[in-house]
Structures are given as C-alpha cells and as structure tokens.
Design an enzyme around this catalytic site. Structure first.
Site, short mmCIF file in Angstrom:
data_model
loop_
_atom_site.label_atom_id
_atom_site.label_comp_id
_atom_site.label_asym_id
_atom_site.label_seq_id
_atom_site.Cartn_x
_atom_site.Cartn_y
_atom_site.Cartn_z
N HIS A 327 47.59 37.16 47.98
CA HIS A 327 47.20 37.36 46.57
C HIS A 327 45.76 37.84 46.52
CE1 HIS A 327 45.41 35.57 42.77
NE2 HIS A 327 46.32 36.38 42.31
N HIS A 372 38.47 42.57 41.02
CA HIS A 372 39.08 41.59 40.12
C HIS A 372 38.48 41.83 38.73
CE1 HIS A 372 41.61 38.26 39.36
NE2 HIS A 372 40.66 37.39 39.10
#
Length: 1265
Positions: A327, A372
C-alpha cells in the site's frame, strides 16, 4: 554502462586474483548524499571481517559496510548521489552504487573508478564475496565477528586486544562484567600474558565464556528421553559427541532424512571442529562445539525445502493465490511528511512484492507525479517510477506484477501515462487476455514476466464505474500550520486536518532543514564543554586524586590528563597529567597580544584558546628536557552538572513532582540530588504522568537502571535528548525557574495541550471491572502452598506486581497468593489501549493526533497586522469566557485564505457536501488510451458489496474497515467470491503513521491482495513476510486446497472445530541478542501462535537480568504445549523483548514462521530485526515437537476446553461475591465446590495429555538407542 561478469563460470584462480585486488584496494571517487563535493578515497575489502572500507589515510578508516548487508550492486550512474555532483564528469561504465543496510530505506555507497577494468573487477569481486558471505558456516561467521570486535577498538588491525579494551567491548556486545577480577581470572585460564590477548586467545576466551554461561542447556541430553546420553559437561572438552551419536541425534531427534548418508554427517561435523587434527574419518565434537552447532543456522528450525519454487503449484488461476501486496508503495515512512522515493518501489519489488500502488497526480510540464495527495510527502516523477519497475520487477520473482493505479490525473496526463507504460514496459505490459474464451483468470505461469494494469476502465458506451461515495471526503483541508507556543514563546509547526467540525493537530514537527543558526562560541570559551575541563578544583591534591583513581580503573596510560583553573594566577590554567606512575603539573600561561588573549606552555608556541592548545598536544608531543609525551585520555569532570539549569542540589521528591505537574509537556525534566545518599533521581513527564528514576553511582560512573553507564549527568541528559528514555519520550524541556514563571503566566494552556482529555478513562466506562486484572496465558500448577493453580484463560484479580518475577493476586477462593508473572498478560492496560484506539478511530490524523479543537466552540478571526513576526495569522477565539485563544500562522496568504474559509464555513454551518460531490463528478473522466490497457483488473465500486456472480475480469477493493465488516457478516460469501474473482484490501485513511491492520482473517477468507505498508516494521508486516517466505519468495503462495472445498467455513462454530496438532515448545537460551541503547539487555521471550481467533495463544519466559550475549532459560523454563486447529493457516512467532528500567517491554528481535515450514527437535531460531532482516549471529535455541492429534485423543482435548471455559465463568462469579458484599448468598458454597472439582479434573486431564507425550518420547528414544 558496465555489465557484470557471470562470476559462476569463472575458474577459482581468477576469483582469487579478483579478491586479492579488492583486498589491496583501489583509489576511487566517493559520492555522498551528505556532501556536495565528491572525494578521493582508497576503497578496499577487509577479508577478515568481510567489510568494504574506505579511508583517506592508511591508519584511519572513515567508514565501512558489512558485505552481508548488501542488497544490490547497481552499475552505472543510477543513484541520487551522482545527480548531486553533476559538475564531476565520470563515464557511466566506471560508476556503480552499493545499496546496503537492514532497514527499509537503504544506505548507498556510490563510487567511480578511474577505469572500466577496475569497475568490472569490483562488480565481479563484490558478487563473489557476497555469495561466499551468505554461504559461510557459523564458525566462520563467529571468527569474522570476533575480528570486528578487535578492529573496533584499534583500526590498525593489530592481532591482539588489551584487558582494558576487552572490558570496554563486553558491555557493547550485551554482557555485564562483574568486575576486573572476573576478567583477570579468565585470562589466567587461557594462558594470556601481561593483560594482553592474541586473537587466538581472544577466540578461546569467547568460547569459554559462552560455554560456561550456557552449559546447563546440555543437561537436556542427560535425560532418559534423549536419543544419546552426554557425559561430563563441566568443561568445554570434558566429553565428546562421536560420529554415530551425532548421526543418531540428527536422524531420530532432529528427523533429518539427509543424515542417512554418513558422509554428509561427517561433512557437517567438520565445519564445527576447531582442530584440524580431528578432521578424520571418525571425527568427534567436544561438547562446546556441539552446543555451538545447536545455536547455528545450519540447525535452523526453518525447513529449507520451502525456499524453492514449486512450479507445479503455479498453474492455478490467479484467484487461488495469496499475492504479496503493498500500500502506498512510494512512501518510505508515514503518510503525512515522509519521503516518496523510486527506491521504495525497488525495495518492495526486490523483496518479492507483486502488487504495488501508484498514486498519480497532475504534475508540471504535462507529466504526472506520484505522492500522497494533500500532504507534505515529497513528489517523484511517474516516468522514473515506471523505469524503475521495468528494471527491477522480475529480479527476485519472474511471476506477474500488478500495478494498482490510484488515479487523480486529468485526461491529458492520463494519455501521457498510457504512452509511458507502452514505450517503457514494451512486451512486459499485458494488453490482451491470454485466452480469448477463458472463463477464469490465467495462472501465474501463463503470466510470467507480465505487468498487469489495475485501473478504471470505460464501458461499452464510454461510461465509467466510479464510486463517488469513496471520493467525497478526499478533498479536505489539511496541511501544515504554525501554532503559537505560549510556554516556549515561539511558533511550532504541526500537521493539521479538519474533519467533522474539528481541527486535529499532530505533535510539533521537529525542524530538520531550517535549523536555528549555530551561535559562534568565543575562542576563550571553547573548552567549557570539554570533558577534560574541570573548572576550579578544590586543591592540587584533589586533582591528583582524580587522576590516580581514573588511572587505577582504566590502566594508567601515560598522557592521561585534565585541565583546571589555576589556584594562584588569574586567567591562567593548570595541565595535570599522568606519567610513569605519578601525577605531574604544568602551568598554562596567558598573555595579551594585540588585544587578543593567547595561551602557551612554551614561549615560542602560543594559541588563541585553551581548546586549541590541548588539541595540539593531543596530536603533537609535549617536549621537555626530561621527557616528551602526547596527551591521551581525558579524565572526565565528575560534576559538570552542578552548573546546569536542570540540576537541583536540594529538592525533595514532592517538590519535584509539584514542579513537573505545572509543566504540561511530555519531555519536561529535572535531575535532583537524593537526600542522604550518594545517588540522584531524574524526574520527568511522560504520557501526562510524572515519573522518577534513580541514578546510582558506581565508582566514577553514573548508572541509570542496572547497566546504562555514563561518565557524567551531562552526558546522560545529552544522550536522552537524542534517544528515547521512556517509551518514545525524549528529554526536551529542562524545568527551570524561568520556565515555571512563564507557565504561571499561561496557566490555562493545559486545556489545549493536555492530550489525555482526548481519551476516556476506562474506569469511568466500566467501574465494575477490578483494577489490575491479568489473564492467564497458560495452565499453571502450584508448587508451594502459597501459590495459585489456574488454567489458561483464567482472570486473576487485584494483582500486586512484586519484584522478582512473582506477583500476587486473587483467583477463585485463593486470595493474594503468588503466581509467575510470565504466565499472564495485563488486560487492564490492554483494554485501555484498545479503548484509546477506538476513540481515535475516525480521527484524520489517527495515532499521530496530539490534540483536537472543536470548531463549533470558537470564532475565527484574522490578524490583519500579523503577530509575533508572522505575517499571515488567524486566531480561534473561544466562545466560552476565560478559555485561551489559539493562534495559527501560514507561510503564504493563499494558505491563510483556504484555512480561514474552511473554518468559517464550519462555524457558519455551511454544508459543503453538495460542492464536494460536484467536484468529483467533474473529475471522473478516463483516457481511452489508458482504459485500453486494462485487461483483468478492472475495479468495480457500484455493486462491490454484492458478492454473487463474480466476474473474473474485475477486482473489488475494500478499505480495511469495510472488509472487516464483510468478514464478520458473511465470511463464506467472501470466500466463495474469492475462488473466482479478485479482492484487494487496503489500510484505512486514519493510519497516517503507516501502521498495519491484521491481515489474517482476510487471508482466511481468500482475499488475494491484502495490501500492507512495507515500510513499517510491525507484527502484521512480519507475518506477511513469513507467509511469503513460502514458495521461494516468489510473492505468490497457493491457498490450501481445503479452502476451495464447498464445505470449508473460514469461521466455523466451536462445535465444528477439531484440534489437528499439538506443538510443544521450550525456550532454552539465546545468543548475540541486539543492544538497543546504553543498557545491557534484560531479555525475555514471548512464544505466540498466530492464526484464527481459536488458534491464537502465547506464552512468556522469565526475564534474564543483564545478559543479552548468552542468556539461558533451560533450568527454569517448562515445556509449553499449544493446540493447533489448522496447521496450514497458523504461524509460530518468537518475540524477544528487553525489560527496561521502567519494567516496560522493548522489542529486540523476532522470528515468525508458517507452522507448516518448521522442523522438530532442538532447533536454532535465527532472529530478525523489525524489518525481517537477519541479525548477525543472533539466535534462540528451542526444543520443538509437533504431533498430530489422533481421533481417540480429540475427546480429551475437547473436555479440557469445556472445563477451561466453565472455570472462567465460575472465577468471575466468585470474584463478584467476594467484592460486592450485598451479592453474597447461599449459592456461593456450591460455586466454590464446583470450582474446586473442575480444577482437579482439569489437572488430571492435563497430566494425562502430558503423560502420553512423555511416553511417546521415551519409547522412541529407547527404540533409537
């Protein structure tokens, strides 16, 4: 670019020539991430220690790396180190980079040779040496380790070590020396002369030390159940293990089938024989060599057959496999401010990960970036990531890689993504089905060396399946803000996020780039911070006493010295030093030259400072008529703390607590002299509580706990300002009168910074739960009349945690009786932690949250003129009278406007849900070029909760919380879906610290891609590493055939569960445990079965004090038997902790294995660090026995389980009668009677099980004998 030679085909003489060249060394250009200018250095191989070293001069090594830690040798200019030095021109075929380390983020050594030939030589030589190091025998590794210890104290690589150096080394390798006499006695035993050991004597010292500490383990081989009986084990050579005995041991105790070949047994033995004279046709091992074998990796608990790829298992549909999945693959740390890196992708791919995530956003110049979103994480180029994937995807495993695309890009930049995928990946990219008419997914074998794109796909009419619900909360206000700190009177940076009308903020972000400029220290004050400067010593005699005591303790080295202020002459100093067994003194004179103070010992050589003078005479000789001498070891000032603001000479414990309670900051501290003793105490604040820890004196040292030694209190404080003292707390705020005065002016600040107000006190929620309750991890039978007898799962109440490993508590009718602390776990603390987790479950910052402001209770206003030297400031003014305002600042006016508007919308009750929906509806377009690349992994969202009629071309993604809900409500439906279709599960957004969730229940239900944060060294990532150690670390593990049965239930009711196997474990000892900080480890081991809830169980050993080098548990540790319901889906996990000075456990090492891959017998358990990287020579020695449970025995185990459950119920009922007077009644006697009957029956059942195990072992040993 330089290509690497195939070293496997080189003849041995060529390999030897290459290794000799590396040992001689090569002058190269070294590129460093920390230095902008490359430097010329000699790089060479140190063969004795298996290290690559680089140095400027022959006698001083600047740095080195262990060759066993090398993960990759990359030819060419393929690291950031070369990019930082673009002005330096070197041909690519002369350059290469070594990637090494034992953490997720690897270190680099980037080098450029002067010729291509040298580069080829080094690339080939490093590969040869790395292969040799990885295949080295344990005795060879021990010899290399011992060489490292000698070279660590003397870089000239001499072949000896002094007594003083030996005393220094032993605490560094986790062994506490009882005194200098202990060492001198050992030196006499091995025949050392004049307090000096040759390498051979040092090796002998090590062998004798390890044997004497651990010889009690060999008592296991003096029992009737042993397949051979050992003789005398008092001395290393007191008795021997002969060839036939060793073969019998390997065949019948260890169940090693290869040991049927006597030649292989002989070959194995000779690796551990220290004397070539015994390497004969009939070799034998002395008992110390046999003990070394037991601890060796050659005797590993892991079955090496699982290191090979089973190609027959690779022909099932992709949906039948667990697939190693990552992830946010690009991150190297947390989700808020860590670095994004292409190296993170490379690290994961080379670790066998087969599903990686690309979080794509619009970048400059029409090219996407990966990071992110809406966080401070750094950005990397999409093109660079695809290039890295192409180069590294199939180095470790040839089986398919899935790219999970998290799409945030515009259609234009999506077209660029499709173009790069096709151009860079070429034939590796899967663009069409393997079989046009297939009704199931292809197998890993059919997809070898193929890269699969997981991305949204346009439907027949151009529509796209987008779940707006999943995206609606993604566009939220979050980022960095400055908060005004009223205590420190400065701005501190925090990561902040707004959600549910609350502003959450993290702890302050420590400045790593914009540090305060270093204040220049005047030359006349440079010596103030040096340990050799003693200021004003009471008298000449006192200085002599300090030198005499120090020299007596350290070996009286000529040149040992200190500097003190002159008693007679103002501005002058005195140099006191040791020479030829006595103390001598020299006056350091001062004079003014041109308005500048100068210092000198001789008239013809002056210095600008005392510091410069001393440094000179530490490198050059001080010459006098009678002698010449160089200053060597400084005598540390024993009392430099007396001038420090954090030190209090007269302060009681109560006064210290009062001061700390007024400073509401973790990390606030002071040190005080304890009344009436020659000891001190550090008082500090951590987790909202005030704590104390004693600091004792041991000679000239200060000792924190039992083995953390410091030269001074100043050194102690300095150390714990950089390292955690208590859990994660470091010393940060010295409690000074100025700080207390400032706090008194800001007495309401506690309402903001008291983080504990976020959490609910467990006692408020469940007041009936008794304080200090523990749960039994295993059955225990009392051995004395004042001890408790209890079964596994029993709750013991009103626990008094007494020292020495024995606690008191109430169980059943027995009140305040003893029980071993390692048989239980504290569930009071566990419940509190679980409650805390639940309370922060929905917080956008998760566990990183340090405070919450309810925006409904504030009004937001701007500060037009700014404030406290910040131009862009807004203030939250409380609606409640008397509460303090909270001030925030941004770096740019645009950020100020965004935060101000977001908060004002909330305070004005503006509903932004509709706006967010529209935002995402405008941004769901998909480029047809990218859509066409999606073949098998098309995400579906609209109907993903409906698990009927799976389409093998689709994939369903679930956040962990949604997946957990499905597992609880319909586990069988999820399992059936996964037999044909794919699912991917990923961590919830609140895991901003990159923590991981428990993957096991999802694996149990067949979920193939359970994505975890590979960069986080936690339990669940370690379990993931253990699972994918199967099948040759290909990243694909075939799920058990039983999971594809129509009758299989992943969560069966208790009535349908059957125990299939028992696993008996006994922890005997450990070697070479890692050392965390200054203290010598006080280790204990936790043995845990990890699996489904009905298979999970654990056990703890006792604590061994102050010995991480060679601890032993054998004499006291009993065997523990675990009942296993599903051996195919369970893990055996060894955790090694140290108990620190606060009795808290700190992780040291682990070893986690699928139970199907472990071997029986007396086994070594090689230990790994948190990232599952090997720790040099670290291992446990355990006894392990697996035994299938026969159908005739199942009824016995079932009866045990039922009795344990009933005892838990009875114990809790009895506790209520004992603690609530109004509940006493006539039924109590009946409960007590039933409790006692059950306890006896349970003991009989358990003894019967144990007796059967013993009888089987004894009968086997007699048969084999």
């Amino acid at each position: 670019m330089t290509t690497m030679v195939n070293v496997d085909t080189l003849p041995e003489y060529e390999k030897s020539q290459i290794k000799r060249a590396l040992e001689l060394g090569t002058v190269m250009t070294v590129f460093s991430a920390r230095k902008s200018t490359p430097e010329r250095r000699t790089v060479q191989m140190i063969m004795e220690t298996r290290q690559v070293a680089w140095s400027k001069t022959a006698d001083k090594i600047e740095g080195f790396l262990d060759i066993m830690e090398i993960k990759e040798i990359r030819p060419g200019k393929n690291s950031k180190d070369f990019e930082r030095a673009k002005a330096v021109r070197h041909k690519a075929d002369c350059c290469f980079t070594i990637f090494y380390g034992t953490q997720f983020v690897l270190s680099t050594l980037s080098l450029a040779t002067d010729s291509k030939e040298d580069a080829v030589k080094w690339l080939s030589g490093l590969k040869i040496l790395h292969q040799e190091a990885m295949n080295a025998s344990t005795p060879t590794m021990i010899e290399s380790w011992l060489r490292k210890q000698i070279y660590s104290v003397d870089q000239t690589r001499r072949n000896s070590i002094s007594l003083r150096e030996l005393k220094t080394i032993l605490p560094l390798v986790n062994f506490k020396v009882s005194g200098i006499k202990f060492l001198k006695d050992k030196l006499v035993e091995i025949g050392a002369q004049k307090d000096e050991l040759s390498f051979e004597q040092f090796h002998l010292f090590y062998k004798k030390l390890m044997f004497e500490q651990q010889k009690s383990i060999l008592d296991e081989f003096k029992k009737d159940s042993s397949v051979f009986i050992l003789g005398n084990t008092d001395r290393p050579d007191a008795s021997a293990v002969y060839l036939q005995d060793f073969q019998r041991f390997l065949l019948h105790e260890q169940q090693e089938l290869w040991a049927q070949d006597l030649n292989k047994v002989r070959e194995r033995m000779t690796k551990f024989i220290d004397d070539t004279m015994r390497e004969t046709a009939e070799p034998f091992l002395f008992v110390d060599e046999f003990l070394t074998y037991l601890f060796s990796r050659e005797n590993s608990i892991w079955d090496e057959k699982y290191d090979a790829v089973d190609m027959q298992d690779m022909n099932n549909p992709l949906s039948h496999y667990w697939i190693s999945s990552s992830h946010n693959t690009y991150l190297t740390g947390d989700q808020l401010r860590s670095e994004s890196s292409t190296e993170a992708y490379i690290r994961c791919l080379r670790a066998g990960c087969r599903c990686i995530e690309l979080d794509c956003w619009d970048g400059p110049d029409g090219k996407p970036i990966i990071y992110h979103g809406w966080t401070r994480t750094t950005k990397i180029k999409f093109d660079d990531v695809v290039q890295a994937i192409r180069d590294h995807a199939f180095v470790t495993s040839s089986f398919p890689v899935i790219l999970s695309i998290e799409e945030h890009c515009s259609v234009e930049q999506q077209r660029h993504m499709a173009k790069v995928f096709k151009e860079v990946l070429g034939d590796l990219l899967l663009t069409k089905p393997t079989e046009a008419s297939a009704d199931q997914l292809p197998s890993p074998s059919q997809l070898r060396e193929k890269i699969i794109i997981k991305h949204k796909k346009l439907g027949p009419r151009g529509d796209v399946d987008v779940n707006v619900e999943d995206k609606k909360d993604e566009h939220k206000t979050q980022g960095e803000l400055y908060m005004w700190d009223s205590i420190d009177q400065k701005w501190t940076r925090h990561y902040c996020a707004i959600a549910d009308a609350k502003l959450s903020f993290s702890d302050d972000i420590e400045q790593t780039v914009e540090e305060d400029p270093v204040q220049d220290t005047p030359p006349t004050e440079l010596h103030f911070g040096e340990k050799w400067f003693h200021k004003k010593v009471e008298s000449r005699t006192s200085a002599e006493k300090l030198l005499q005591e120090y020299c007596a303790e350290t070996g009286a080295k000529d040149g040992t010295f200190l500097v003190r202020e002159s008693e007679t002459f103002p501005n002058d100093y005195t140099l006191s030093f040791w020479r030829s067994g006595r103390v001598q003194h020299c006056r350091i004179r001062s004079t003014m030259e041109g308005g500048v103070m100068k210092y000198y010992l001789t008239d013809n050589l002056t210095f600008n400072s005392i510091y410069a003078l001393i440094q000179h005479y530490r490198e050059a000789h001080l010459r006098c008529a009678e002698f010449e001498l160089r200053l060597t070891d400084p005598v540390p000032n024993p009392n430099p703390h007396e001038s420090k603001p954090w030190y209090y000479d007269r302060l009681s414990r109560g006064e210290a607590e009062d001061m700390l309670m007024r400073i509401p900051r973790d990390g606030a501290f002071l040190i005080r002299k304890r009344e009436g003793t020659d000891s001190y105490a550090i008082t500090f604040r951590a987790r909202g509580k005030v704590k104390h820890c004693r600091i004792n004196r041991d000679g000239r040292h200060f000792v924190l706990g039992t083995s953390a030694y410091f030269e001074s209190l100043v050194e102690l404080v300095s150390y714990y300002e950089k390292h955690a003292l208590y859990r994660k707390m470091r010393l940060r705020y010295p409690v000074t009168p100025e700080l207390l005065e400032r706090y008194n002016m800001e007495r309401d600040i506690n309402s903001l910074y008291d983080v504990s107000r976020m959490y609910v006190d467990p006692s408020e929620i469940n007041p009936s739960m008794p304080q200090r309750t523990v749960k039994a991890l295993y059955d225990y039978k009392a051995k004395r009349s004042d001890e408790l007898t209890f079964c596994r799962g029993a709750l013991i109440h009103n626990v008094s945690k007494e020292p020495g490993g024995w606690w008191k508590g109430d169980y059943g009718t027995r009140i305040q009786q003893y029980f071993p602390s390692n048989y239980v776990e504290d569930i009071s603390a566990g419940d509190a932690e679980e409650m805390e987790k639940q309370i922060i479950e929905d917080n956008p910052l998760g566990s990183l949250c340090r405070g919450i402001l309810d925006l409904n209770t504030y009004n937001v206003v701007k500060a037009p003129q700014g404030k406290n030297q910040k131009a862009f400031v807004f203030i939250l003014e409380p609606k409640k009278q008397g509460d303090p305002p909270v001030e925030f600042a941004t770096d740019r006016v645009e950020e100020l406007f965004e935060w101000f508007q977001s908060i004002r919308e909330i305070t004005w009750k503006i509903d932004t849900k509709e706006n967010n929906m529209k935002y995402w509806e405008r941004n769901q377009s998909i480029a047809i070029e990218l859509s066409d690349l999606v073949v098998y992994c098309k995400p579906t969202s609209k109907t993903k909760d409906h698990l009927e009629n799976p389409d093998f071309r689709e994939i369903r993604s679930f956040v962990e919380t949604k997946a957990d809900s499905i597992v609880r409500q319909k586990p069988v439906d999820l399992l059936r879906y996964n037999q044909k279709g794919l699912t991917r599960v990923y961590p919830k957004g609140q895991r901003v610290d990159s923590s991981n969730y428990d993957p096991f229940r999802l694996w149990l239900c067949g979920s193939q891609m359970v994505a975890l944060n590979f960069q986080t060294p936690d339990k669940y990532m370690q379990m993931n590493h253990a699972l994918f150690s199967l099948n040759g670390r290909t990243g694909y593990v075939l799920q058990p055939e039983s999971m594809r049965s129509e009758k299989y239930d992943p969560m069966p009711p208790e009535s349908q569960r059957k125990i299939l196997m028992t696993l008996t474990v006994k922890v005997l000892g450990a070697r070479h445990l890692p050392k965390l900080g200054r203290s010598i480890a006080c280790p204990f081991v936790e043995v845990e079965i990890c699996g489904a809830e009905y298979d999970s169980n654990k056990f703890k050993t006792t604590v061994v004090n102050d010995n991480g080098l060679s601890p032993v548990w054998a004499p006291t540790q009993e065997k523990v038997t675990f009942e296993i319901y599903d051996p195919n889906l369970a893990f055996l996990r060894f955790l090694v902790y140290e108990e620190d000075m606060f009795s808290d456990p700190n992780f040291l090492a682990h070893a986690t294995y699928p139970i199907k891959g472990i071997k029986s017998g007396f086994r070594s358990v090689p230990l790994k660090n948190g990232y599952s990287e090997d720790i040099e020579l670290a291992s446990l020695l355990v006894f392990c026995e697996m035994r299938p449970v026969l159908e005739s025995e199942e009824e016995l185990y079932s009866s045990c389980r039922q009795l344990r459950r009933r005892q838990e119920e009875l114990n809790n009922q009895l506790f209520l009668y004992d603690t609530h007077q109004n509940l006493r009644g006539a039924n109590r006697d009946a409960l007590v009677k039933e409790f006692n009957v059950n306890e006896n029956q349970l003991r009989l059942y358990q003894e019967k099980c144990n007796r059967r195990l013993r009888e089987k072992r004894v009968s086997n040993s007699r048969f084999y004998s």
